[in-house]
Design a protein around this motif. Structure first.
Motif, short mmCIF file in Angstrom:
data_model
loop_
_atom_site.label_atom_id
_atom_site.label_comp_id
_atom_site.label_asym_id
_atom_site.label_seq_id
_atom_site.Cartn_x
_atom_site.Cartn_y
_atom_site.Cartn_z
N THR A 125 0.81 -1.22 0.00
CA THR A 125 0.00 0.00 0.00
C THR A 125 0.84 1.27 0.00
N GLY A 126 2.09 1.17 0.47
CA GLY A 126 3.00 2.31 0.36
C GLY A 126 2.89 3.36 1.44
N ALA B 197 0.12 -2.70 -7.54
CA ALA B 197 0.15 -2.35 -6.11
C ALA B 197 -0.17 -0.87 -5.92
N LYS B 198 -0.82 -0.56 -4.80
CA LYS B 198 -1.23 0.83 -4.53
C LYS B 198 -0.03 1.79 -4.46
N ILE C 282 2.40 2.06 -6.35
CA ILE C 282 2.72 2.60 -7.69
C ILE C 282 1.89 3.86 -7.96
N ASP C 283 0.61 3.83 -7.54
CA ASP C 283 -0.25 5.02 -7.69
C ASP C 283 0.32 6.20 -6.91
N ILE C 284 0.84 5.92 -5.71
CA ILE C 284 1.42 7.00 -4.89
C ILE C 284 2.64 7.58 -5.60
N ALA C 285 3.50 6.70 -6.14
CA ALA C 285 4.68 7.19 -6.88
C ALA C 285 4.26 8.07 -8.05
#
Length: 197
Positions: free
Chosen positions: A13-14, A43-44, A46-49
Motif C-alpha cells: 500500500t506504500g 500495487a497501490k 505505484i499510484d502513490i509514486a
C-alpha cells in the motif's frame, strides 16, 4: 548541494513510502527519492509514486528469473546514481546481485522487535503469541530473512482490547516517524564519512 539519491523498494500500500516522500519534499531529509522499485504490478504504492511524479521500475517476478531482474534493477539504479536502498514493505528476499552492488547500503523496516517474529505477518505473529510488547526494527539487509544488524528499535505496547488492525495502525504510526528519522541519520553519517576520507 545535490542531495543523495535513494531508491525505495515496496510491494504493497506504500504508507511508509509516502511518509518518506512527504518528508523529502518538505526538505526534512538529506536525500531525494529517485525511484520506486516494485515487484507487484497494480500495487497501490505505484499510484502513490505516480501522484508524486517519482519514476517506477515495476516487474513481475513470475515472468523473470531473480538474478536477471536484480541485474536490471542494479543497472537502472547505478545509471540514476542511487546510493542507498530502503525497503518499505518489500516482500521479496534480496539476492546476492543487489547485496553485492549495495553492500551495507540496503536497509529494511520490520514491524516487530527483532529477532522476535521475523518474516511475514509479524504483527499477526505477535498478536497470536499474546506478547505484551512488540515494536518496530530498522536493520541492515543481509542474505537472511530479517537477520541483518539492527540499527534502531522502538517498542509498541499491545493492549488487552487491541485487534490486529488497531495494533497494525499503532505500529505504522511509529514506523512513519522512526524510518525517515533513521534514513536521515544514516545518510548524514555517510556524508560525514565521505567528507573526512
Amino acid at each position: 548541494m545535490n542531495k543523495v539519491k535513494v531508491a525505495i523498494f515496496a510491494s504493497g500500500t506504500g504508507s511508509n513510502f509516502e511518509a518518506i516522500i512527504e518528508q523529502a519534499i518538505e526538505n526534512q531529509l538529506a536525500c531525494d527519492v529517485a525511484i520506486l522499485v516494485c515487484d507487484k504490478p497494480g500495487a497501490k504504492v505505484i499510484d502513490i509514486a505516480n501522484e508524486y511524479d517519482i519514476p517506477t521500475f515495476v516487474f513481475d517476478p513470475k515472468n523473470i528469473p531473480k538474478k536477471e531482474y536484480e541485474q536490471k534493477v542494479v543497472k537502472r539504479l547505478l545509471l540514476m546514481n542511487v546510493e542507498w536502498i530502503f525497503l518499505a514493505g518489500y516482500m521479496r528476499i534480496i539476492g546476492p546481485t543487489l547485496l553485492n552492488a549495495y553492500e551495507i547500503k540496503i536497509v529494511n523496516i520490520h514491524p516487530s522487535m527483532l529477532p522476535a517474529f521475523p518474516g511475514k505477518d509479524a504483527v499477526g505473529q505477535a498478536f497470536q503469541a499474546k506478547v505484551k510488547i512488540t515494536g518496530v526494527t530498522i536493520h541492515y539487509v543481509d542474505a537472511g530473512i530479517d537477520t541483518g544488524p539492527i540499527i534502531a528499535q522502538e517498542s509498541v505496547e499491545i493492549f488487552p482490547d487491541d485487534t490486529k488492525e488497531v495494533l497494525q495502525k499503532r505500529i505504522q504510526q511509529v514506523e512513519h516517524k522512526l524510518y525517515p528519522r533513521i534514513i536521515n541519520q544514516l545518510i548524514k553519517q555517510s556524508l560525514k564519512v565521505e567528507v573526512t576520507d
